[in-house]
Design a protein around this motif. Structure first.
Motif, PDB file in Angstrom:
ATOM      1  N   THR A 142      96.681  44.477  58.446  1.00  0.00           N
ATOM      2  CA  THR A 142      96.251  45.630  57.662  1.00  0.00           C
ATOM      3  C   THR A 142      94.846  46.009  58.095  1.00  0.00           C
ATOM      4  O   THR A 142      94.312  45.445  59.056  1.00  0.00           O
ATOM      5  N   PHE A 143      94.240  46.972  57.414  1.00  0.00           N
ATOM      6  CA  PHE A 143      92.952  47.491  57.863  1.00  0.00           C
ATOM      7  C   PHE A 143      92.168  48.043  56.677  1.00  0.00           C
ATOM      8  O   PHE A 143      92.738  48.402  55.643  1.00  0.00           O
ATOM      9  N   THR A 144      90.847  48.077  56.853  1.00  0.00           N
ATOM     10  CA  THR A 144      90.020  48.783  55.886  1.00  0.00           C
ATOM     11  C   THR A 144      90.164  50.277  56.159  1.00  0.00           C
ATOM     12  O   THR A 144      90.524  50.700  57.258  1.00  0.00           O
ATOM     13  N   LEU A 145      89.888  51.077  55.149  1.00  0.00           N
ATOM     14  CA  LEU A 145      90.051  52.522  55.304  1.00  0.00           C
ATOM     15  C   LEU A 145      88.846  53.095  56.054  1.00  0.00           C
ATOM     16  O   LEU A 145      87.706  52.893  55.639  1.00  0.00           O
ATOM     17  N   PRO A 146      89.062  53.800  57.145  1.00  0.00           N
ATOM     18  CA  PRO A 146      87.929  54.369  57.896  1.00  0.00           C
ATOM     19  C   PRO A 146      87.176  55.414  57.067  1.00  0.00           C
ATOM     20  O   PRO A 146      87.737  56.036  56.159  1.00  0.00           O
ATOM     21  N   ASN A 147      85.937  55.616  57.391  1.00  0.00           N
ATOM     22  CA  ASN A 147      85.154  56.672  56.758  1.00  0.00           C
ATOM     23  C   ASN A 147      85.696  58.040  57.166  1.00  0.00           C
ATOM     24  O   ASN A 147      86.147  58.242  58.293  1.00  0.00           O
ATOM     25  N   GLY A 148      85.659  58.968  56.236  1.00  0.00           N
ATOM     26  CA  GLY A 148      86.009  60.346  56.542  1.00  0.00           C
ATOM     27  C   GLY A 148      87.483  60.654  56.586  1.00  0.00           C
ATOM     28  O   GLY A 148      87.878  61.718  57.087  1.00  0.00           O
ATOM     29  N   VAL A 149      88.337  59.752  56.071  1.00  0.00           N
ATOM     30  CA  VAL A 149      89.775  60.016  56.054  1.00  0.00           C
ATOM     31  C   VAL A 149      90.275  60.066  54.619  1.00  0.00           C
ATOM     32  O   VAL A 149      89.595  59.632  53.694  1.00  0.00           O
ATOM     33  N   GLU A 150      91.469  60.596  54.449  1.00  0.00           N
ATOM     34  CA  GLU A 150      92.133  60.633  53.147  1.00  0.00           C
ATOM     35  C   GLU A 150      93.257  59.598  53.121  1.00  0.00           C
ATOM     36  O   GLU A 150      94.130  59.613  53.996  1.00  0.00           O
ATOM     37  N   LEU A 151      93.240  58.745  52.123  1.00  0.00           N
ATOM     38  CA  LEU A 151      94.354  57.819  51.928  1.00  0.00           C
ATOM     39  C   LEU A 151      95.541  58.592  51.379  1.00  0.00           C
ATOM     40  O   LEU A 151      95.411  59.328  50.395  1.00  0.00           O
ATOM     41  N   LEU A 152      96.696  58.430  52.013  1.00  0.00           N
ATOM     42  CA  LEU A 152      97.879  59.180  51.619  1.00  0.00           C
ATOM     43  C   LEU A 152      98.926  58.335  50.912  1.00  0.00           C
ATOM     44  O   LEU A 152      99.686  58.860  50.094  1.00  0.00           O
ATOM     45  N   ALA A 153      99.003  57.048  51.240  1.00  0.00           N
ATOM     46  CA  ALA A 153     100.090  56.241  50.684  1.00  0.00           C
ATOM     47  C   ALA A 153      99.701  54.771  50.621  1.00  0.00           C
ATOM     48  O   ALA A 153      98.910  54.283  51.433  1.00  0.00           O
ATOM     49  N   SER A 154     100.283  54.092  49.632  1.00  0.00           N
ATOM     50  CA  SER A 154     100.126  52.650  49.447  1.00  0.00           C
ATOM     51  C   SER A 154     101.500  52.065  49.158  1.00  0.00           C
ATOM     52  O   SER A 154     102.458  52.787  48.873  1.00  0.00           O
ATOM     53  N   SER A 155     101.590  50.738  49.215  1.00  0.00           N
ATOM     54  CA  SER A 155     102.808  50.063  48.784  1.00  0.00           C
ATOM     55  C   SER A 155     102.423  48.953  47.817  1.00  0.00           C
ATOM     56  O   SER A 155     101.236  48.701  47.586  1.00  0.00           O
ATOM     57  N   HIS A 156     103.421  48.273  47.279  1.00  0.00           N
ATOM     58  CA  HIS A 156     103.127  47.190  46.344  1.00  0.00           C
ATOM     59  C   HIS A 156     102.584  45.960  47.064  1.00  0.00           C
ATOM     60  O   HIS A 156     102.103  45.034  46.410  1.00  0.00           O
ATOM     61  N   VAL A 157     102.619  45.976  48.405  1.00  0.00           N
ATOM     62  CA  VAL A 157     102.120  44.840  49.180  1.00  0.00           C
ATOM     63  C   VAL A 157     100.738  45.142  49.764  1.00  0.00           C
ATOM     64  O   VAL A 157      99.829  44.318  49.684  1.00  0.00           O
ATOM     65  N   TYR A 158     100.568  46.328  50.340  1.00  0.00           N
ATOM     66  CA  TYR A 158      99.304  46.704  50.968  1.00  0.00           C
ATOM     67  C   TYR A 158      98.876  48.100  50.525  1.00  0.00           C
ATOM     68  O   TYR A 158      99.691  49.030  50.489  1.00  0.00           O
ATOM     69  N   ASP A 159      97.588  48.232  50.232  1.00  0.00           N
ATOM     70  CA  ASP A 159      97.051  49.497  49.719  1.00  0.00           C
ATOM     71  C   ASP A 159      97.011  50.587  50.767  1.00  0.00           C
ATOM     72  O   ASP A 159      97.187  51.773  50.457  1.00  0.00           O
ATOM     73  N   HIS A 160      96.765  50.221  52.016  1.00  0.00           N
ATOM     74  CA  HIS A 160      96.528  51.229  53.049  1.00  0.00           C
ATOM     75  C   HIS A 160      97.764  51.383  53.932  1.00  0.00           C
ATOM     76  O   HIS A 160      97.958  50.639  54.895  1.00  0.00           O
ATOM     77  N   GLN A 161      98.586  52.356  53.586  1.00  0.00           N
ATOM     78  CA  GLN A 161      99.849  52.576  54.285  1.00  0.00           C
ATOM     79  C   GLN A 161      99.856  53.858  55.116  1.00  0.00           C
ATOM     80  O   GLN A 161     100.683  53.997  56.020  1.00  0.00           O
ATOM     81  N   ALA A 162      98.995  54.798  54.814  1.00  0.00           N
ATOM     82  CA  ALA A 162      98.933  56.039  55.586  1.00  0.00           C
ATOM     83  C   ALA A 162      97.621  56.737  55.281  1.00  0.00           C
ATOM     84  O   ALA A 162      97.130  56.702  54.147  1.00  0.00           O
ATOM     85  N   PHE A 163      97.063  57.382  56.306  1.00  0.00           N
ATOM     86  CA  PHE A 163      95.879  58.210  56.087  1.00  0.00           C
ATOM     87  C   PHE A 163      95.875  59.357  57.088  1.00  0.00           C
ATOM     88  O   PHE A 163      96.586  59.337  58.091  1.00  0.00           O
ATOM     89  N   ARG A 164      95.065  60.355  56.790  1.00  0.00           N
ATOM     90  CA  ARG A 164      94.909  61.488  57.696  1.00  0.00           C
ATOM     91  C   ARG A 164      93.446  61.899  57.749  1.00  0.00           C
ATOM     92  O   ARG A 164      92.658  61.576  56.856  1.00  0.00           O
ATOM     93  N   ARG A 165      93.114  62.614  58.806  1.00  0.00           N
ATOM     94  CA  ARG A 165      91.815  63.261  58.899  1.00  0.00           C
ATOM     95  C   ARG A 165      92.070  64.679  59.372  1.00  0.00           C
ATOM     96  O   ARG A 165      92.414  64.913  60.529  1.00  0.00           O
TER      97      ARG A 165
END
Length: 233
Positions: A142-165
């Motif tokens: 998994t990964f930390t959320l990069p600066n300047g992006v929008e978190l789009l999706a999470s799951s019950h296992v991991y918070d960071h499942q999709a992001f966009r910029r």
């Protein structure tokens, strides 16, 4: 004709169901394996669309896979130029790392079909097609959320499942491209222990694939088609 380049990190992780909407949008699709000698010389800023698929390695395993550092350097220049880029699983982790985030081994394996939970900002995004749709997950990093992006999706296992910029960058940890591709069998043969570590069985995963695969693929194609439609050259 516009050109889309697929970077394949392992032979059995291709673009799968995403090929259809990419070609329907007028892209000529090319592919390069990281093991191909010509890969090291490619300018990753050139393709009109870059798609980076999954892989069994970790972004942090650069000693074992020297091409990772090389790819990250060239990917960073592409992202700085805001060129249209899609990353799936390992490809998403590479995007996160190129944007300065930390990629690391998580405490759990996430393997199986289940829906993601969309963020408020994702409700009007292409990911809305995935609402309540069980899709394939297969990873342990998994990964930390990069600066300047929008978190789009999470799951019950991991918070960071999709992001966009913006409109041109989309990173997907999950595999909505998989559900009708025979390479799924190769995944099971290649990583049977991951299924066990995630608390599942091969038989249950195959049944879930048969039940949920077609719906996951249909939703994934709609998502990618809409994202491509919104790209800014």
């Amino acid at each position: 004709m516009k050109r889309a380049l697929i970077i394949r990190h392992v032979p059995h992780e291709g673009v799968a169901a995403y090929r259809e909407p990419i070609e329907a949008a007028g892209f000529e699709v090319d592919r390069v394996d990281v093991a191909d000698p010509r890969f090291a010389a490619l300018d990753l800023r050139e393709p009109d669309l870059l798609i980076m698929m999954g892989g069994s390695m970790g972004v942090y395993e650069q000693y074992q896979h020297p091409w990772i550092a090389c790819q990250l350097r060239r990917l960073k220049t592409r992202l700085e130029a805001d060129r249209p880029t899609l990353g799936v699983c390992f490809g998403a982790q590479m995007i996160a790392a190129a944007l300065g985030a930390e990629v690391y081994a998580g405490p759990f394996k996430e393997v199986g079909f289940h829906p993601v939970t969309l963020s408020d900002t994702a409700i009007d995004s292409p990911l809305r097609h995935l609402t309540d749709v069980p899709i394939l997950h297969w990873h342990g990093d998994t990964f930390t959320l990069p600066n300047g992006v929008e978190l789009l999706a999470s799951s019950h296992v991991y918070d960071h499942q999709a992001f966009r910029r913006g409109p041109n960058l989309l990173a997907l940890q999950f595999h909505a491209e998989m559900g009708e591709d025979e390479r799924f069998n190769a995944w099971i043969e290649e990583w049977p222990q991951a299924i066990v570590e995630a608390g599942g069985t091969e038989a249950d995963l195959r049944r879930a694939h048969d039940r949920h695969g077609p719906g996951a693929v249909a939703a994934g194609r709609k998502m990618i088609a809409e994202w491509i439609e919104g790209l800014v050259a």
